[in-house]
Scaffold this motif. Structure first.
Motif, PDB file in Angstrom:
ATOM      1  N   ALA A   1       0.835  -1.207   0.000  1.00  0.00           N
ATOM      2  CA  ALA A   1       0.000   0.000   0.000  1.00  0.00           C
ATOM      3  C   ALA A   1       0.869   1.256   0.000  1.00  0.00           C
ATOM      4  O   ALA A   1       1.815   1.361   0.779  1.00  0.00           O
ATOM      5  N   GLY A   2       0.564   2.150  -0.907  1.00  0.00           N
ATOM      6  CA  GLY A   2       1.291   3.410  -0.980  1.00  0.00           C
ATOM      7  C   GLY A   2       2.577   3.362  -1.778  1.00  0.00           C
ATOM      8  O   GLY A   2       3.289   4.352  -1.865  1.00  0.00           O
ATOM      9  N   SER A   3       2.906   2.215  -2.373  1.00  0.00           N
ATOM     10  CA  SER A   3       4.137   2.129  -3.163  1.00  0.00           C
ATOM     11  C   SER A   3       3.799   1.741  -4.605  1.00  0.00           C
ATOM     12  O   SER A   3       2.663   1.370  -4.921  1.00  0.00           O
TER      13      SER A   3
END
Length: 153
Positions: A19-21
């Motif tokens: 998540a978030g990458s």
């Protein structure tokens, strides 16, 4: 003796990252050499129909146990395994960045299958390489996730 790992149902060349990458791109899967994570045997693109690796090993038979050793067999006696590394290939530099791996436990091979494989000369492991979420198979892999059988060379 040989160990043949046969993978089907590969997940494709792209996988969502944490998540978030960023997503992982240009994914390949390969067998890792013992104690050398950067040395990979026959990387296969993760959008191939199948992936097959054949590993040479030696089998030492003792009362009550069979110990497999080889260049691509990891771990201590009684705890042997094979790593399948999932890597993102760098299209420019040609290197690989590992982001996930699966541990194929050899101590989970049924005793009768291992005995037959020592006699026939080939141990075959068959597994799907995509998990329930559509990601590359990872973590510990034991039956029924992998099916082990003996075959002839």
């Amino acid at each position: 003796m040989l160990i043949r790992v046969e993978g089907t149902d590969l997940p494709g060349r792209r996988c969502a990252g944490p998540a978030g990458s960023a997503d992982y791109e240009n994914i390949h899967v390969a067998v890792q050499r013992r104690e050398r994570p950067a040395e990979l045997l026959d990387p296969v693109a993760a959008d191939a129909a199948t992936a097959v690796w054949t590993l040479e090993c030696t089998a030492t038979v003792t009362p009550g146990a069979v110990d497999l050793k080889g260049r691509y067999v990891q771990g201590r006696p009684g705890e042997r395994f094979i790593y399948l590394n999932w890597v993102a290939a760098d299209p420019v530099g040609g290197g690989f960045t590992m982001f996930r791996r699966a541990k194929l436990w050899l101590n989970a091979v049924p005793d009768d299958v291992l005995t037959a494989a020592v006699q026939s000369g080939v141990l075959v492991g068959r597994l799907g390489l995509t998990d329930a979420k559509g990601h590359p198979t990872c973590a510990s892999v034991r039956p029924p996730q992998i099916t082990w059988s003996a075959a002839t060379a």
